[in-house]
Design a protein around this motif. Structure first.
Motif, PDB file in Angstrom:
ATOM      1  N   TYR A  21     -17.963  13.560   4.761  1.00  0.00           N
ATOM      2  CA  TYR A  21     -16.536  13.848   4.919  1.00  0.00           C
ATOM      3  C   TYR A  21     -16.203  14.363   6.317  1.00  0.00           C
ATOM      4  N   SER A  22     -17.211  14.844   7.057  1.00  0.00           N
ATOM      5  CA  SER A  22     -16.955  15.351   8.408  1.00  0.00           C
ATOM      6  C   SER A  22     -16.432  14.270   9.336  1.00  0.00           C
ATOM      7  N   GLN A  23     -16.637  13.002   8.995  1.00  0.00           N
ATOM      8  CA  GLN A  23     -16.168  11.919   9.871  1.00  0.00           C
ATOM      9  C   GLN A  23     -14.648  11.937  10.054  1.00  0.00           C
ATOM     10  N   TYR A  24     -13.928  12.571   9.133  1.00  0.00           N
ATOM     11  CA  TYR A  24     -12.470  12.603   9.234  1.00  0.00           C
ATOM     12  C   TYR A  24     -11.976  13.781  10.060  1.00  0.00           C
ATOM     13  N   PHE A  25     -12.908  14.606  10.543  1.00  0.00           N
ATOM     14  CA  PHE A  25     -12.511  15.763  11.331  1.00  0.00           C
ATOM     15  C   PHE A  25     -13.118  15.739  12.718  1.00  0.00           C
ATOM     16  N   GLU A  39       0.845  -1.193   0.000  1.00  0.00           N
ATOM     17  CA  GLU A  39       0.000   0.000   0.000  1.00  0.00           C
ATOM     18  C   GLU A  39       0.885   1.250   0.000  1.00  0.00           C
ATOM     19  N   VAL A  40       0.675   2.121  -0.982  1.00  0.00           N
ATOM     20  CA  VAL A  40       1.503   3.314  -1.130  1.00  0.00           C
ATOM     21  C   VAL A  40       0.742   4.597  -0.828  1.00  0.00           C
ATOM     22  N   MET A  41      -0.601   4.521  -0.726  1.00  0.00           N
ATOM     23  CA  MET A  41      -1.384   5.727  -0.470  1.00  0.00           C
ATOM     24  C   MET A  41      -2.786   5.364  -0.018  1.00  0.00           C
ATOM     25  N   PHE A  42      -3.293   6.121   0.966  1.00  0.00           N
ATOM     26  CA  PHE A  42      -4.710   6.084   1.321  1.00  0.00           C
ATOM     27  C   PHE A  42      -5.246   7.496   1.191  1.00  0.00           C
ATOM     28  N   TRP A  43      -6.348   7.646   0.430  1.00  0.00           N
ATOM     29  CA  TRP A  43      -6.925   8.972   0.209  1.00  0.00           C
ATOM     30  C   TRP A  43      -8.442   8.847   0.297  1.00  0.00           C
ATOM     31  N   PRO A  44      -9.044   9.376   1.387  1.00  0.00           N
ATOM     32  CA  PRO A  44     -10.477   9.142   1.588  1.00  0.00           C
ATOM     33  C   PRO A  44     -11.399   9.975   0.707  1.00  0.00           C
ATOM     34  N   TYR A  45     -11.009  11.223   0.416  1.00  0.00           N
ATOM     35  CA  TYR A  45     -11.945  12.133  -0.248  1.00  0.00           C
ATOM     36  C   TYR A  45     -12.041  11.832  -1.741  1.00  0.00           C
ATOM     37  N   GLY A  46     -13.252  11.642  -2.212  1.00  0.00           N
ATOM     38  CA  GLY A  46     -13.441  11.209  -3.587  1.00  0.00           C
ATOM     39  C   GLY A  46     -13.298  12.277  -4.640  1.00  0.00           C
ATOM     40  N   TYR A  47     -13.310  13.553  -4.242  1.00  0.00           N
ATOM     41  CA  TYR A  47     -13.341  14.636  -5.227  1.00  0.00           C
ATOM     42  C   TYR A  47     -12.001  15.324  -5.432  1.00  0.00           C
ATOM     43  N   ASN A  48     -11.091  15.179  -4.496  1.00  0.00           N
ATOM     44  CA  ASN A  48      -9.802  15.859  -4.593  1.00  0.00           C
ATOM     45  C   ASN A  48      -8.802  15.057  -5.415  1.00  0.00           C
ATOM     46  N   SER A  49      -7.991  15.763  -6.204  1.00  0.00           N
ATOM     47  CA  SER A  49      -6.842  15.121  -6.834  1.00  0.00           C
ATOM     48  C   SER A  49      -5.791  14.801  -5.780  1.00  0.00           C
ATOM     49  N   PHE A  50      -5.025  13.739  -6.014  1.00  0.00           N
ATOM     50  CA  PHE A  50      -3.921  13.407  -5.115  1.00  0.00           C
ATOM     51  C   PHE A  50      -2.830  12.706  -5.915  1.00  0.00           C
ATOM     52  N   SER A  51      -1.616  12.784  -5.390  1.00  0.00           N
ATOM     53  CA  SER A  51      -0.484  12.162  -6.078  1.00  0.00           C
ATOM     54  C   SER A  51       0.352  11.374  -5.085  1.00  0.00           C
ATOM     55  N   VAL A  52       1.111  10.417  -5.598  1.00  0.00           N
ATOM     56  CA  VAL A  52       1.976   9.593  -4.761  1.00  0.00           C
ATOM     57  C   VAL A  52       3.236   9.240  -5.545  1.00  0.00           C
ATOM     58  N   ASP A  53       4.382   9.407  -4.898  1.00  0.00           N
ATOM     59  CA  ASP A  53       5.670   9.040  -5.487  1.00  0.00           C
ATOM     60  C   ASP A  53       5.846   7.531  -5.331  1.00  0.00           C
ATOM     61  N   ILE A  54       5.868   6.821  -6.453  1.00  0.00           N
ATOM     62  CA  ILE A  54       5.954   5.361  -6.411  1.00  0.00           C
ATOM     63  C   ILE A  54       7.367   4.846  -6.665  1.00  0.00           C
ATOM     64  N   THR A  55       8.331   5.758  -6.766  1.00  0.00           N
ATOM     65  CA  THR A  55       9.695   5.351  -7.113  1.00  0.00           C
ATOM     66  C   THR A  55      10.249   4.261  -6.190  1.00  0.00           C
ATOM     67  N   GLU A 106     -15.816  25.095  -4.631  1.00  0.00           N
ATOM     68  CA  GLU A 106     -16.071  24.618  -3.279  1.00  0.00           C
ATOM     69  C   GLU A 106     -15.183  23.410  -2.990  1.00  0.00           C
ATOM     70  N   SER A 107     -14.736  23.313  -1.760  1.00  0.00           N
ATOM     71  CA  SER A 107     -13.872  22.204  -1.367  1.00  0.00           C
ATOM     72  C   SER A 107     -14.662  21.006  -0.872  1.00  0.00           C
ATOM     73  N   PHE A 108     -15.626  21.259   0.042  1.00  0.00           N
ATOM     74  CA  PHE A 108     -16.361  20.182   0.694  1.00  0.00           C
ATOM     75  C   PHE A 108     -17.825  20.574   0.831  1.00  0.00           C
ATOM     76  N   ASP A 109     -18.686  19.586   0.867  1.00  0.00           N
ATOM     77  CA  ASP A 109     -20.076  19.824   1.244  1.00  0.00           C
ATOM     78  C   ASP A 109     -20.187  19.985   2.753  1.00  0.00           C
ATOM     79  N   GLU A 110     -19.326  19.310   3.466  1.00  0.00           N
ATOM     80  CA  GLU A 110     -19.302  19.412   4.924  1.00  0.00           C
ATOM     81  C   GLU A 110     -17.877  19.210   5.397  1.00  0.00           C
ATOM     82  N   TRP A 111     -17.593  19.763   6.563  1.00  0.00           N
ATOM     83  CA  TRP A 111     -16.263  19.615   7.129  1.00  0.00           C
ATOM     84  C   TRP A 111     -16.420  19.119   8.561  1.00  0.00           C
TER      85      TRP A 111
END
Length: 391
Positions: free
Chosen positions: A387-391, A129-145, A373-378
């Motif tokens: 998404y508020s469950q992560y905060f 496992e190289v990355m966990f990203w919960p939010y479905g709408y945000n872009s994310f990147s991971v260095d797999i080198t 907009e970033s989130f529907d809820e925080w």
């Protein structure tokens, strides 16, 4: 941009590949789905972007919610059937494919960039496992080198899981936006490594400020950053060459004479083409598109663009494309925006989440003001598993 599934044997400069084909997909959890030797021969072959739920079947029992919608003036919770579209997006889905990565050379890097993955993405390479990203709408990147094999193909796997009562609309499901493989040499601009502003704008001239992050191996010296600003025809309108201090931002300031100002009526675009140089040798090239404009929000006056007061003629725009689902389609987005243009629309609110990069590019090109907009809820929940469950 390269669209091939594999790349040449050597990569001396930046290369970017859209990983669109040769994906295998299955619905339901697979405990061994990340293992390289797992047999996915019976899985469905799909192309990315892909929305696993849009094909149905529809069922009013999918994601039934007993909720009180306060903004509708409701005082009691009632059963809401089909609030999120009645499509089967809830559950676990797996994607797998073989990944060919070019020889990186000394200090080269390989990065995966996901424009969006719905949701709770766990990314695996060669079983790790190289990355966990919960939010479905945000872009994310991971260095797999560090996880690449020295020789041969790599196995890329992605596990996604959508929970019930996690949305107030149809969110879609799967790798519904593009996935990129980016390879760079030792000295390079990282993902989202530039920040550009236009602090002073007038008809006679505009000031453009560009901050650029340069990553390179520790102890690297002698690098310079050469940036050309180009107009829509490709003509160079300003240039700067600046010494680079690795690990710190390099700031460059430009003056563009008689700029063409961006507005919904005249969406003139420029680009900043930045080259990292070691002597005369080009190490990396990075392009930043931008428009030259000024805006203000003033008490008693409201909003002004390029010194002219104006009203937003806008809509709230959800990310799905109706019967096409959430799988991003430039043609469908362009069609949608052109229809809005014909209606007299000049602004979009991306309700209620981060949009696809393709939408932002089209809004730049076609002339739309955008409230992102970033989130529907925080912190305050609107649904049980939002998404508020992560905060």
């Amino acid at each position: 941009m390269l669209l091939a599934a594999s790349l040449p044997a050597a990569a001396q400069t930046r290369q970017e590949t859209l990983l669109t084909s040769d994906w295998k997909f299955t619905k339901g959890d697979q405990p061994d789905g990340a293992k390289p030797d797992f047999n996915d021969g019976q899985w469905q072959t799909v192309r990315i972007p892909h929305d696993w739920a849009i094909s149905g079947p529809f069922d009013g029992k999918n994601d039934q919610q007993v909720v009180k919608i306060e903004q509708n003036g409701e005082n009691n919770a009632t059963l809401k059937s089909g609030r999120t579209g009645g499509l089967p997006f809830i559950g676990v889905g797996w994607y797998r494919r073989q990944l060919s990565v070019p020889a990186l050379g000394k200090n080269g890097r390989a990065v995966l960039l996901f424009d969006g993955a719905m949701s709770n993405a766990r990314v695996y390479l060669n079983g790790k496992e190289v990355m966990f990203w919960p939010y479905g709408y945000n872009s994310f990147s991971v260095d797999i080198t560090p996880y690449l094999r020295a020789k041969g193909l790599n196995t890329l796997a992605v596990r996604l899981e959508n929970l019930p009562e996690a949305s107030r609309w149809y969110p879609g499901a799967g790798l519904y936006r593009n996935v990129h493989l980016i390879t760079t040499p030792g000295a390079h601009v990282p993902v989202w490594g530039t920040y550009l502003t236009t602090p002073e704008v007038a008809a006679s001239a505009a000031t453009v400020k560009l901050r650029t992050q340069v990553d390179a191996p520790a102890g690297t010296t002698g690098l310079t950053l050469k940036t050309d600003l180009r107009d829509a025809t490709g003509q160079v309108v300003a240039t700067a060459t600046t010494p680079v201090k690795v690990g710190a931002e390099t700031e460059q300031t430009f003056t563009v004479k008689s700029p063409k100002l961006w507005s919904p009526e005249t969406p003139a675009m420029y680009s900043a083409e930045s080259k990292i140089l070691n002597g005369s040798a080009v190490q990396d090239t990075y392009r930043t598109p931008f428009g030259i404009r000024s805006f203000k929000f003033e008490k008693g006056k409201g909003f002004s663009l390029n010194g002219q007061p104006r009203k937003f003629k806008g809509v709230c725009n959800h990310h799905d494309l109706g019967p096409l689902g959430t799988a991003v389609s430039v043609a469908a987005l362009r069609h949608q925006l052109l229809l809005l243009k014909d209606m007299g629309c000049d602004a979009i609110r991306t309700s209620h989440n981060m949009p696809a990069p393709e939408l932002m590019q089209l809004c730049d090109e076609l002339g739309f003001l955008v409230m992102v907009e970033s989130f529907d809820e925080w912190k305050s929940p609107k649904v049980k598993n939002g998404y508020s469950q992560y905060f």
